[in-house]
Design a protein around this motif. Structure first.
Motif, PDB file in Angstrom:
ATOM      1  N   UNK A  65       0.777  -1.232   0.000  1.00 26.82           N
ATOM      2  CA  UNK A  65       0.000   0.000   0.000  1.00 26.82           C
ATOM      3  C   UNK A  65       0.810   1.284   0.000  1.00 26.82           C
ATOM      4  N   UNK A  66       2.100   1.242   0.237  1.00 27.85           N
ATOM      5  CA  UNK A  66       2.885   2.476   0.226  1.00 27.85           C
ATOM      6  C   UNK A  66       4.156   2.279  -0.583  1.00 27.85           C
ATOM      7  N   UNK A  67       4.804   3.400  -0.911  1.00 31.35           N
ATOM      8  CA  UNK A  67       5.925   3.302  -1.836  1.00 31.35           C
ATOM      9  C   UNK A  67       7.283   3.175  -1.156  1.00 31.35           C
ATOM     10  N   UNK A  68       7.287   3.057   0.182  1.00 31.66           N
ATOM     11  CA  UNK A  68       8.579   2.910   0.849  1.00 31.66           C
ATOM     12  C   UNK A  68       9.181   1.551   0.475  1.00 31.66           C
ATOM     13  N   UNK A  69      10.453   1.584   0.104  1.00 31.09           N
ATOM     14  CA  UNK A  69      11.109   0.345  -0.322  1.00 31.09           C
ATOM     15  C   UNK A  69      11.204  -0.671   0.810  1.00 31.09           C
ATOM     16  N   UNK A  70      11.043  -1.909   0.445  1.00 31.92           N
ATOM     17  CA  UNK A  70      11.256  -2.976   1.411  1.00 31.92           C
ATOM     18  C   UNK A  70      12.331  -3.901   0.848  1.00 31.92           C
ATOM     19  N   UNK A  71      13.439  -3.978   1.576  1.00 32.92           N
ATOM     20  CA  UNK A  71      14.556  -4.812   1.142  1.00 32.92           C
ATOM     21  C   UNK A  71      14.591  -6.041   2.024  1.00 32.92           C
ATOM     22  N   UNK A  72      14.734  -7.191   1.385  1.00 30.99           N
ATOM     23  CA  UNK A  72      14.853  -8.421   2.152  1.00 30.99           C
ATOM     24  C   UNK A  72      16.018  -9.237   1.639  1.00 30.99           C
ATOM     25  N   UNK A  73      16.689  -9.887   2.535  1.00 31.02           N
ATOM     26  CA  UNK A  73      17.818 -10.718   2.127  1.00 31.02           C
ATOM     27  C   UNK A  73      18.009 -11.860   3.103  1.00 31.02           C
ATOM     28  N   UNK A  74      18.854 -12.809   2.711  1.00 33.54           N
ATOM     29  CA  UNK A  74      19.064 -13.972   3.562  1.00 33.54           C
ATOM     30  C   UNK A  74      20.550 -14.132   3.861  1.00 33.54           C
ATOM     31  N   UNK A  75      20.857 -14.594   5.047  1.00 31.05           N
ATOM     32  CA  UNK A  75      22.225 -14.898   5.450  1.00 31.05           C
ATOM     33  C   UNK A  75      22.235 -16.316   5.965  1.00 31.05           C
ATOM     34  N   UNK A  76      23.165 -17.121   5.473  1.00 29.36           N
ATOM     35  CA  UNK A  76      23.209 -18.524   5.894  1.00 29.36           C
ATOM     36  C   UNK A  76      24.556 -18.845   6.490  1.00 29.36           C
ATOM     37  N   UNK A  77      24.549 -19.521   7.632  1.00 30.36           N
ATOM     38  CA  UNK A  77      25.806 -20.001   8.206  1.00 30.36           C
ATOM     39  C   UNK A  77      25.514 -21.056   9.259  1.00 30.36           C
ATOM     40  N   UNK A  78      26.343 -22.074   9.294  1.00 34.04           N
ATOM     41  CA  UNK A  78      26.245 -23.158  10.280  1.00 34.04           C
ATOM     42  C   UNK A  78      24.825 -23.707  10.404  1.00 34.04           C
ATOM     43  N   UNK A  79      24.173 -23.878   9.322  1.00 33.22           N
ATOM     44  CA  UNK A  79      22.828 -24.458   9.369  1.00 33.22           C
ATOM     45  C   UNK A  79      21.744 -23.476   9.779  1.00 33.22           C
ATOM     46  N   UNK A  80      22.120 -22.221  10.009  1.00 34.84           N
ATOM     47  CA  UNK A  80      21.105 -21.216  10.336  1.00 34.84           C
ATOM     48  C   UNK A  80      20.754 -20.416   9.092  1.00 34.84           C
ATOM     49  N   UNK A  81      19.501 -20.132   8.985  1.00 32.30           N
ATOM     50  CA  UNK A  81      19.068 -19.278   7.885  1.00 32.30           C
ATOM     51  C   UNK A  81      18.428 -18.039   8.497  1.00 32.30           C
ATOM     52  N   UNK A  82      19.072 -16.896   8.306  1.00 32.24           N
ATOM     53  CA  UNK A  82      18.553 -15.674   8.901  1.00 32.24           C
ATOM     54  C   UNK A  82      17.927 -14.816   7.813  1.00 32.24           C
ATOM     55  N   UNK A  83      16.621 -14.593   7.934  1.00 30.55           N
ATOM     56  CA  UNK A  83      15.917 -13.739   6.977  1.00 30.55           C
ATOM     57  C   UNK A  83      15.965 -12.315   7.519  1.00 30.55           C
ATOM     58  N   UNK A  84      16.523 -11.427   6.718  1.00 32.77           N
ATOM     59  CA  UNK A  84      16.749 -10.071   7.201  1.00 32.77           C
ATOM     60  C   UNK A  84      15.883  -9.077   6.437  1.00 32.77           C
ATOM     61  N   UNK A  85      15.147  -8.238   7.168  1.00 32.30           N
ATOM     62  CA  UNK A  85      14.369  -7.161   6.550  1.00 32.30           C
ATOM     63  C   UNK A  85      15.055  -5.843   6.877  1.00 32.30           C
ATOM     64  N   UNK A  86      15.230  -5.000   5.874  1.00 36.58           N
ATOM     65  CA  UNK A  86      15.843  -3.695   6.092  1.00 36.58           C
ATOM     66  C   UNK A  86      14.743  -2.677   6.372  1.00 36.58           C
ATOM     67  N   UNK A  87      14.709  -2.124   7.583  1.00 34.87           N
ATOM     68  CA  UNK A  87      13.684  -1.118   7.901  1.00 34.87           C
ATOM     69  C   UNK A  87      14.137   0.247   7.386  1.00 34.87           C
ATOM     70  N   UNK A  88      13.191   1.133   7.066  1.00 32.14           N
ATOM     71  CA  UNK A  88      13.580   2.473   6.659  1.00 32.14           C
ATOM     72  C   UNK A  88      14.296   3.182   7.808  1.00 32.14           C
ATOM     73  N   UNK A  89      15.231   4.046   7.467  1.00 38.46           N
ATOM     74  CA  UNK A  89      15.950   4.792   8.496  1.00 38.46           C
ATOM     75  C   UNK A  89      15.015   5.740   9.222  1.00 38.46           C
ATOM     76  N   UNK A  90      15.068   5.739  10.535  1.00 38.37           N
ATOM     77  CA  UNK A  90      14.174   6.596  11.306  1.00 38.37           C
ATOM     78  C   UNK A  90      14.862   7.012  12.595  1.00 38.37           C
ATOM     79  N   UNK A  91      14.588   8.231  13.051  1.00 38.43           N
ATOM     80  CA  UNK A  91      15.224   8.729  14.258  1.00 38.43           C
ATOM     81  C   UNK A  91      14.508   8.254  15.516  1.00 38.43           C
ATOM     82  N   UNK A  92      13.223   7.889  15.352  1.00 39.36           N
ATOM     83  CA  UNK A  92      12.424   7.604  16.526  1.00 39.36           C
ATOM     84  C   UNK A  92      11.311   6.638  16.152  1.00 39.36           C
ATOM     85  N   UNK A  93      10.677   6.057  17.131  1.00 37.13           N
ATOM     86  CA  UNK A  93       9.589   5.121  16.827  1.00 37.13           C
ATOM     87  C   UNK A  93       8.210   5.743  16.982  1.00 37.13           C
ATOM     88  N   UNK A  94       8.158   7.041  17.208  1.00 42.10           N
ATOM     89  CA  UNK A  94       6.860   7.701  17.234  1.00 42.10           C
ATOM     90  C   UNK A  94       6.479   7.961  15.789  1.00 42.10           C
TER      91      UNK A  94
END
Lengths: 729, 79
Positions: free
Chosen positions: A37-66
């Motif tokens: 619904x919005x145009x903010x980019x959503x980046x996703x990537x995966x990191x694999x090591x020692x049998x772990x699969x970590x799915x990583x989402x890149x959040x937009x840069x923000x100064x605060x959570x308000x």
């Protein structure tokens, strides 16, 4: 292993090197999408090591959570809704105090946090030591020293993520920060009530909800009102709290909350976390800025820089653009040769290959422009441009950052609104950004430039430079004026606060620039390509159907045969190639006339004639009507359609002098009509590629507004110009 | 200690300590998010070519804001 899959979110304040680290971790696996619904980019990537699969989402840069801006809403919602197992918070270690402000808020939500202290190389260079162990103890959060630019700390960071995911098992533990004697009892009371009623506790921690109420967070309060009647009670408590704080310290609860958060961070850092150097200095950046943002030199350097960017984009870009165009021409030739003549050939060659070719031809421009823009942005220069230009642009309801998109779009003739509209995404303020996107297409883009060159050559042969200059000045005037109008009407509202960080100069990594640039280009090719293919086909059909009735075609064929006979009898000695050439010379005018007739007979022509009573108000000759309709597909089409309408056959848009002669000879082009067409061409509906871009960068509602609004505005202006000049001529 | 003055009036290259932030709503929050809270030391390090916006140094980073926004911030000069 049950913990083999870990979902992690990458967060951080703007300019903290978050994206650099994200790229370093995920390598080439990152995928771009948009948040629903919005145009903010959503980046996703995966990191694999020692049998772990970590799915990583890149959040937009923000100064605060308000949450106010789109970025902040997204950053918070991903954390709250998707509940990642671990949140990685990248922190600019050279501005540790401010950077921890976001980290503290993550801890208040209870998200399992790993802190990545970035730019440690810079910190060391400044003679400062940060005790990461101590910081980790005090915060009770794993802390990893990193230098994202060099990929340092990447493995350690991910090891901590795995460890933390194992330890917490997805359990969240909010910390309790004290907000002082005024607010603590109130928070306690509110949290207790929230807990009793089970008010929104499915998603949130009770105390956190109470804090958000006191902070006046619009989104949480709105959700609270929908959740139940307790909201009214909480709001009453907040009003009461505000009265108390006003009385005791003449301030508001949200200010007190911020003060105490900073107080907490400050107290923490004072316990021997940071040693050496009273403060981190940024001498280099300051020295550069003394020149680069100097009263006189600053604007000069900026002008030079913008001009250079523009020049490089459109001069250097012309070569690959030419190759691509040549490639598509070759493809068309293949189509013409191998597909039997008829609708299919015409559709594939003129509609599909032509339309898509025009779009793909822009990709080198977008690639070059974005590479430079991302470079300057990452370098920190674009923030300085905004700083210098803000005062001027604000007068017209724009933002300091609007300059670049406007110049790209053709503020210097020969630009293109497509990269211009796309580069408006560097504006963080939504209203100014929208105003920029909607007005940028008024500029004199490359396609309009060729059309103006042709018209100017026809009608102002004595002073072509002056006429072109006037067109450019008019474009700027209209852009600024209309922005002001838009900001007073449909995009009204306070200008967004210009509270902006000026990051220190940092040399961007090649990889970062490449990744960001390619993302943009790919999105353009993929999304614009599909819609434009459809529009090209429609435009082709509009200019092709219905075809001339058979008897008319037959009469043209008959005239061609007669011409051939005449040539043959007049030149009895001519043979072979000479004869063919003479015959085709004699037949060309007839074919041109047939093309003209076919164009007039098509839907496009009918619409043109149908509109004649309306466009007569603005004094357009009928040929201009059809040409302007055709130019919606791409403004280059204006010249070629005019050529067809003036029975000129194929005319190279770059070399339209003969067409200019024809135009100059046509008495329909009076000075008022000329000026009226000039103005209309400047202002009317952006070409379809731009419209698609506008839709992509905002939404279809605004894209349609741009189509309808510019059309109406252009027409009114054309009518005004036509009738006022008529009074004087 | 001198009287609080408006941040707009602070000359370039002088230091001051934030006394209070009067802004409410989004502006107030943005200002506070960036670390402008009472007690913070700030220094005006430059003004844009047309005098507005103004560039500040605080908490080890550089921040710009418009004069109209600086009006909401009261500071005490440190000479």
């Amino acid at each position: 292993m049950s913990q083999a899959h870990i979902r992690a979110a990458m967060s951080g304040q703007p300019n903290c090197g978050k994206s650099t680290m994200f790229n370093a971790i995920t390598g080439g696996s990152a995928r771009v999408g948009n948040y629903p619904g919005i145009t903010v980019d959503r980046l996703e990537g995966t990191y694999r090591k020692n049998g772990y699969e970590i799915k990583l989402v890149d959040l937009p840069g923000t100064y605060s959570l308000t949450s106010y801006s789109m970025e902040e809403v997204v950053a918070r919602n991903v954390i709250v809704d998707e509940h990642p197992d671990v949140v990685i918070n990248m922190v600019d270690a050279t501005a540790l105090e401010r950077s921890l402000y976001l980290a503290v808020q993550f801890m208040e939500i209870g998200a399992p946090l790993v802190l990545g202290l970035n730019m440690m190389d810079e910190v060391k260079r400044n003679g400062v030591a940060i005790d990461t162990k101590k910081l980790s103890q005090l915060l009770n959060v794993p802390v990893v020293a990193c230098t994202a630019r060099l990929g340092q700390g990447r493995e350690e960071l991910m090891a901590e993520v795995v460890q933390l995911a194992k330890d917490t098992k997805g359990l969240w533990k909010p910390i309790r920060l004290s907000y002082g004697p005024d607010l603590d009892p109130i928070l306690e009371r509110m949290a207790k009530r929230i807990e009793e009623e089970g008010f929104m506790t499915g998603r949130h921690d009770p105390r956190w909800v109470a804090i958000k109420y006191l902070e006046g967070d619009e989104l949480v309060i709105e959700a609270g009102r929908a959740a139940g009647p307790l909201s009214a009670e909480l709001e009453a408590v907040c009003a009461e709290a505000e009265k108390t704080t006003r009385l005791n310290s003449n301030t508001t609860p949200d200010a007190i909350i911020a003060d105490w958060r900073y107080g907490f961070i400050n107290g923490l850092l004072k316990q021997g976390v940071v040693t050496g150097g009273d403060e981190l200095r940024r001498n280099m950046s300051d020295n550069i800025d003394r020149v680069v943002t100097h009263k006189l030199l600053g604007p000069l350097i900026m002008a030079g820089m913008l001009w250079a960017m523009f020049y490089i984009t459109f001069t250097l870009g012309a070569y690959p653009q030419g190759w691509i165009e040549d490639g598509f021409t070759a493809l068309s030739d293949l189509g013409t040769t191998y597909i039997p003549e008829g609708y299919v050939q015409s559709l594939i060659v003129n509609g599909i290959i032509g339309g898509v070719g025009a779009v793909i031809g822009f990709t080198p421009l977008i690639l070059i422009m974005f590479a430079m823009l991302v470079f300057l942005e990452d370098l920190g220069y674009m923030a300085r441009v905004a700083y210098m230009m803000d005062k001027v642009m604000r007068i017209f309801g724009l933002h300091g950052m609007s300059v670049m998109p406007l110049i790209m779009s053709g503020g210097i003739p020969g630009g293109c609104a497509v990269p211009g509209v796309m580069c408006a995404r560097t504006l963080r303020s939504p209203r100014e950004r929208l105003a920029t996107i909607l007005t940028a297409p008024f500029m004199v883009c490359g396609a309009k430039t060729t059309a103006y060159l042709m018209l100017v050559a026809a009608f102002f042969p004595q002073s072509p430079t002056g006429a072109m200059f006037a067109v450019v000045i008019a474009a700027w005037a209209f852009v600024l004026l209309v922005s002001r109008l838009l900001r007073w009407t449909v995009v009204k509202g306070e200008s967004t606060p210009f509270v902006m960080e000026i990051p220190p100069y940092r040399l961007p990594t090649l990889r970062g620039v490449a990744v960001h640039t390619l993302e943009r280009v790919w999105q353009y090719v993929k999304k614009a390509g599909t819609v434009i293919l459809a529009v090209s086909i429609v435009m082709w059909a509009v200019m092709t159907f219905p075809e001339l009735p058979e008897d008319t075609v037959a009469s043209f064929d008959a005239r061609r045969s007669i011409a051939e006979e005449q040539v043959k009898t007049a030149n009895p000695q001519a043979t072979g190639e000479d004869l063919d050439k003479l015959v085709s010379d004699a037949q060309t005018p007839i074919t041109d006339e047939q093309n003209e007739a076919a164009l007039q007979y098509s839907v496009g022509g009918s619409v043109g004639s149908f509109l004649k009573p309306v466009t007569d108000l603005a004094g357009f000759p009928w040929q201009a009507n059809i040409a302007l309709i055709g130019a919606f597909a791409a403004k280059e089409v204006f010249v070629s359609t005019m050529a067809t309408a003036y029975s000129m056959g194929e005319v190279d848009p770059e070399d339209a002098t003969s067409l200019s002669d024809r135009l100059a000879a046509d008495p329909a082009w009076t000075l008022p009509a000329i000026l009226s067409v000039f103005v209309f061409m400047l202002l009317y509906t952006p070409c379809m590629v731009t419209v698609v871009c506008i839709a992509k960068e905002s939404n279809w509602k605004w894209a349609l507004f741009s189509v309808g609004g510019s059309m109406a505005f252009a027409f009114v202006m054309a009518v005004v110009v036509f009738h006022t000049t008529k009074l004087f001529v | 200690m001198s009287e609080p003055i408006c941040l707009r009036q602070l000359p370039v290259n002088t230091q001051a300590v934030i006394h209070s932030v009067a802004a409410a709503g989004e502006l107030g929050r943005r200002i506070r998010d960036m670390g402008i809270v009472p007690g913070t030391t700030v220094q005006v390090i430059g003004r844009a070519p047309l005098y507005d916006p103004v560039a500040l140094r605080l908490r080890d980073f550089t921040l710009t804001l418009r004069n109209s926004e600086a009006d909401h911030i009261l500071v005490i000069r440190q000479d």
